[in-house]
Every structure is written in C-alpha cells, then in structure tokens.
Design an enzyme around this catalytic site. Structure first.
Site, PDB file in Angstrom:
ATOM      1  N   LYS A 273      31.001   2.782   1.989  1.00  0.00           N
ATOM      2  CA  LYS A 273      31.224   1.404   2.547  1.00  0.00           C
ATOM      3  C   LYS A 273      32.118   1.245   3.061  1.00  0.00           C
ATOM      4  CE  LYS A 273      28.111  -1.495  -0.522  1.00  0.00           C
ATOM      5  NZ  LYS A 273      27.144  -1.690   1.153  1.00  0.00           N
ATOM      6  N   ARG A 347      17.605   0.179  -4.258  1.00  0.00           N
ATOM      7  CA  ARG A 347      15.931  -0.285  -4.610  1.00  0.00           C
ATOM      8  C   ARG A 347      15.753   1.549  -5.614  1.00  0.00           C
ATOM      9  NH1 ARG A 347      15.558   1.399   1.472  1.00  0.00           N
ATOM     10  NH2 ARG A 347      17.313  -0.133   1.699  1.00  0.00           N
TER      11      ARG A 347
HETATM   12  N1  BES Z   1      23.894  -3.874  -2.139  1.00  0.00           N
HETATM   13  C1  BES Z   1      24.296  -3.950  -0.447  1.00  0.00           C
HETATM   14  C2  BES Z   1      23.492  -4.591   0.268  1.00  0.00           C
HETATM   15  C3  BES Z   1      24.358  -6.193   1.094  1.00  0.00           C
HETATM   16  C4  BES Z   1      24.805  -5.789   2.168  1.00  0.00           C
HETATM   17  C5  BES Z   1      24.246  -7.530  -0.092  1.00  0.00           C
HETATM   18  C6  BES Z   1      25.933  -7.140   2.418  1.00  0.00           C
HETATM   19  C7  BES Z   1      25.166  -8.006   0.671  1.00  0.00           C
HETATM   20  C8  BES Z   1      25.859  -7.953   1.953  1.00  0.00           C
HETATM   21  C9  BES Z   1      23.235  -2.388  -0.759  1.00  0.00           C
HETATM   22  O1  BES Z   1      23.445  -1.886  -1.951  1.00  0.00           O
HETATM   23  C10 BES Z   1      23.600  -1.829   0.846  1.00  0.00           C
HETATM   24  O2  BES Z   1      24.713  -1.592   0.709  1.00  0.00           O
HETATM   25  N2  BES Z   1      22.246  -2.152   1.156  1.00  0.00           N
HETATM   26  C11 BES Z   1      22.229  -1.039   2.270  1.00  0.00           C
HETATM   27  C12 BES Z   1      21.487  -0.254   2.806  1.00  0.00           C
HETATM   28  C13 BES Z   1      21.350   0.800   3.647  1.00  0.00           C
HETATM   29  C14 BES Z   1      22.158   1.950   3.260  1.00  0.00           C
HETATM   30  C15 BES Z   1      19.579   0.755   4.666  1.00  0.00           C
HETATM   31  C16 BES Z   1      22.445  -2.019   3.658  1.00  0.00           C
HETATM   32  O3  BES Z   1      22.269  -2.910   3.942  1.00  0.00           O
HETATM   33  O4  BES Z   1      23.686  -1.756   4.637  1.00  0.00           O
HETATM   34 MN    MN Z   2      24.522  -0.321  -1.722  1.00  0.00          MN
END
Ligand code: BES
Ligand code: MN
Ligand code: ZN
Length: 490
Positions: A273, A347
């Site tokens: 990230k 997931r």
């Molecule tokens: N924990 C995050 C989702 C999230 C992001 C919750 C920001 C709250 C605030 C999750 O693990 C994630 O990183 N999801 C990705 C999925 C993508 C790579 C398909 C996302 O939402 O960007």
């Molecule tokens: Mn994530």
C-alpha cells in the site's frame, strides 16, 4: 461503567455538573418541567437557540435550576421528524461536550413526546449518553486520567420507567462491547498483534466462562489453514486462529457462527500500500474485535442461542518469507487460489475460516470484515455493506442496523460476475483485475467457500471515523456488536 439511575423525577432539582436538556424546535410544545422550560423559553425567545438537530447551548447556573452547575440544551429538530436515532445522536453529542469538559455527574431529561414510546425514548437516551462515554488515554503522558462519567441520572418526569430498567443490562452490554471494539481497533499494531489479540481473547473468555481454543502455527498446519498461513508468512509475528464457544445453560434454540477478519496490520504485503492508505491499517482486525466483543456480551446477557466465534489473526507484511504475487495457495477446502495481489488478503483468511464454519452445520453464518476499500467508496464511512445468500437473514440484520443506528445497506451478489474470479492456473484468483464492483466480487469470492444456505457477509465501511461526530470519537466507531445483539437477543 458509571452509576446509572433511571428516575421518575423531573430533573429540576438535579445537583451535579451538567443537566442535558433535549429540546424540540418550533413552538415549544413538549412538556418540560416548569423550572426548566422557563429557561429554555427565554433562550429561544431571545433567538439564541433554535433547537435545530444537534445544535447546542451551554448555560452556566441558569435561573431556577441552580443546583446544577451547567445546563446543556441540545436540539432535536422538529418533533414530527423525531426518530430514536436522532435522540441517540443529539444526547451523544451533548455527552461528548460534557466528557471533554470533564463534567462527571450528568443528568439527562428524557424528552416527552407523542411520536415515540416513552420506554424506547428512555432506553435510547441512556444508550446515547453511554456511547459518548469513551476516552482512550493509554498512550498519553503518565498521569493522564481518562475522562469518563461517574454518574448518570435519566429524568422521566413521572413516566413509567420499568421497561427501560429491564432493558438496562442489554444496553450496558451493547455499549461495553462497542467500547471494547473501539479499544481493540484503536490499539496500535505494535501492541495488538496475533498473539496478543489471542491472549486478550483467552483472558476475556476465561473471565466470562466462554470456551476458547487457540490454534498456533503447528495446529494451523495440521488443520490445513494454508491461506491463513500464507498471508501470515511475511511477518515476524506468527498467525493465530481463535475459536470461541458460548453455550447457553438451557437448551439452545439456534446455533450461530460469527467469523471475523483479524488482520492486525495490513501493509498490503508485497503488493504494498502507499503510506496514506497504511495509516489506519491497525484497524484491519475490526471484524475480529466485533466477534470477540459480541461473544462476551452474549455471555453477560445469557443469550438463548449457541454462538461460535471464529477469528483469523495475521499480519500482512513484506519480508523475505512473504507470500508473493503469483503464488498459488491450497485453501482448507481444497480449492486452489492464485494470489495476484497480496493486498487482497482478507478474503484468503476468511476462505479458510468460512470453510471451517460451514462444517459446523449451524443455523446461520455471519462474517464481518474490513474487506474492501470499494465498500468505503460506495457507502462512505457511515454505512456498512451487507450481502448474503439468505434474504431473510440479511433483512433481519438490516432491521438490527436500523434499530441501533448502525447502518447497513445491501449489495447484490451478482452471479454473472463470478467468472471474473476464474484463473487460468488455479481454481480461483484473488482479484478480478478490474476495479468495478470490488465489494461485490470480494463477496462472491467468499461465497465460494461457504457451504451453507444461510450466510451473510458484512463489509465494514463504518468501522473507522476520520473525525469525531455525535457519540462517535475519532477512530474506531465500535459499530457491530449492537446490531448483532439486536438480532441474537431476539
Ligand atoms: N483491508 C483492506 C480494505 C480496506 C481498505 C478497508 C481501506 C478500509 C480502508 C483490504 O485488505 C484491501 O487491501 N483490499 C484491497 C483489495 C484489492 C487489492 C482488490 C482494496 O480494497 O484495495
Ligand atoms: Mn489488504
Ligand atoms: Zn485488509
């Protein structure tokens, strides 16, 4: 918890730090006790207060109610448009003001209205003020004391208080669970990691006589939790899975399994990230916190159903041993998953846990997870997304959300989108590669591991509040346990 008294007194003789008085806008039709209504009328007549929803005016030693150091007027807006949630928010807003001023003994006048039942009004006033009663000071100075209320008196001016008194225990347990989720999710990841979260679960379970089992790495290997292990591999802090069982004394009417995503920190892994997106990722275990806090509340309230909690704890980190984009994991169910993005880790953890949950042949499975940023895009941070295979269950949870003010909104599990998760190398891939419908495709991914007719999935977009608003503090909102308890206790 402060001492709580739901009193039939009118409140005009309250001797404490602050008397909170909720007021309707427009003509002052409601039946406030005379001494109080005189003060309110004067302030309104002079045009200093319109009683718009959440408008506040503090008055120092007001005439006629001299025993209270302060009187805090808070607007409810039009009486015709009154809802319980407005009462909860208005009283909560006043409560936050009082907390910050360190006014420790508070009285609240329950608004008299013909629009809502007086018992539900009293309960909601109590809930609103208790939800505001939160302050996390663990990391401030040495001697800083938490700003909390010492005593709360609700004044009902002669109305029957018996029903609200009977409901008091459930309100307290729900609020305590909310505060517990706030504590767990606000705690930095340096302190709250899989082992320490599991230790906290063990401690709470012991205290509340909940059966608790912790699976460490050898146990996870033996149990084929390969996705949990895969996600956790990059961290120096090894993963854990916690199973909690609350069993009622009398024969249980139903069995419910709650599943929580417990990523104690989500750096994104090698699909890293950016810095800004990582700032709040200590809260990626909010689902796990909700499951733990809800089980504790079930034990406190002696809920009539059996409730199992499954919590998947891991840190999603980079490192020499981290799982890599392109890796294939063989999930607990046997289905293989091509990991194209290590940031879609929630997931994966849930895949193993939902498969385990399905083996338990319970009546319902509900999972809770901060699963997608897309849920935040779709809903904002004031509403959580819900989807599922059992419309009745989804609707019951939507009702629980409306009753508690923890809002949920349903998204469809669009069958056609399933093909987007097909992989050329494995049974599934963990991302679709397109941004559209990200919360739905994540839900569809989970559905591949649920072998059950009654399942709902909550994507927690409302788990974190960037700013303080109404009874919510900045940070973890603590939403979850109260809407779940509304369902479980009925
Ligand atoms: N924990 C995050 C989702 C999230 C992001 C919750 C920001 C709250 C605030 C999750 O693990 C994630 O990183 N999801 C990705 C999925 C993508 C790579 C398909 C996302 O939402 O960007
Ligand atoms: Mn994530
Ligand atoms: Zn995550």
């Amino acid at each position: 918890m402060p001492t709580i008294d739901i009193s039939s007194q009118p409140g005009k003789d309250f001797a404490g730090d602050v008397l909170i008085v909720p007021v309707f806008s427009g003509r002052e039709r409601h039946r406030l006790p005379l001494a109080i209504s005189k003060v309110v009328r004067q302030v309104m007549d002079e045009g200093d207060f319109k009683a718009d929803f959440m408008e506040m005016v503090p008055l120092h030693h007001p005439n006629g109610v001299k025993d209270s150091r302060w009187m805090l007027l808070v607007g409810l807006g039009e009486e015709e448009a009154l809802t319980l949630n407005k009462i909860r928010k208005a009283v909560g807003t006043a409560g936050r003001h009082a907390i910050k001023k360190q006014w420790a003994s508070v009285g609240v006048v329950a608004p008299a209205t013909s629009v809502l039942g007086h018992d539900e009004v009293q309960e909601t006033v109590l809930e609103g003020i208790l939800l505001a009663d939160y302050d996390l000071v663990t990391f401030k100075g040495d001697k800083t004391e938490a700003k909390r209320f010492k005593s709360i008196e609700i004044f009902t001016n002669g109305d029957d208080t018996r029903k609200a008194r009977r409901r008091q225990a459930q309100i307290e347990a729900g609020v305590e669970a909310c505060h517990r989720v706030r504590d767990l999710a606000n705690t930095p990841a340096g302190d709250m990691y899989p082992e320490s979260f599991a230790a906290e679960a063990v401690k709470l379970a012991k205290h509340h006589k909940i059966h608790c089992e912790v699976l460490d790495v050898p146990a996870l290997e033996k149990g084929n939790f390969n996705c949990v292990l895969g996600v956790g591999k990059g961290s120096a802090r090894p993963p854990r899975v916690v199973k909690l069982d609350y069993t009622p004394k009398e024969k249980a009417k139903k069995h419910i399994v709650l599943v929580g995503k417990g990523i104690c920190f989500d750096s994104g892994g090698l699909s890293l990230k950016d810095a800004a997106s990582m700032e709040t990722m200590k809260d990626d275990m909010t689902g796990a916190a909700i499951v733990l806090a809800t089980l504790v509340a079930c034990a406190q309230l002696e809920a009539p159903v059996k409730v199992t909690g499954l919590i998947g704890l891991a840190e999603n980190m980079t490192g020499g041993n981290a799982y890599k984009p392109g890796d294939v994991l063989r999930s607990r169910s046997g289905k293989t998953i091509e990991v194209l993005n290590t940031d879609a880790e929630g997931r994966l953890v849930l895949a193993d846990l939902l498969h385990w949950a399905s083996e338990m042949k319970s009546d319902h499975i509900v999972d809770l997870a901060t699963l997608t940023g897309a849920a935040l895009i779709a809903m904002g941070d004031g509403v959580n997304a819900i989807m599922g295979t059992d419309q009745k269950l989804v609707e019951r949870l939507l009702d629980g959300g409306n009753a508690t003010g923890e809002h949920l909104w349903q998204l469809p599990l669009v069958e056609e989108y399933k093909e987007l998760l097909r992989s050329s190398l494995a049974d599934l891939k963990n991302i679709t590669g397109i941004r559209w419908g990200g919360s739905i495709t994540a839900g569809l991914f989970l559905s591949e591991f649920v072998d059950h007719t009654s399942w709902a999935h909550v994507d927690l977009s409302g788990g974190w509040s960037g700013k303080e608003r109404d009874f919510r503090t900045q940070g973890a909102s603590g939403e979850g346990p109260r809407f779940l308890l509304d369902w479980i206790m009925s």
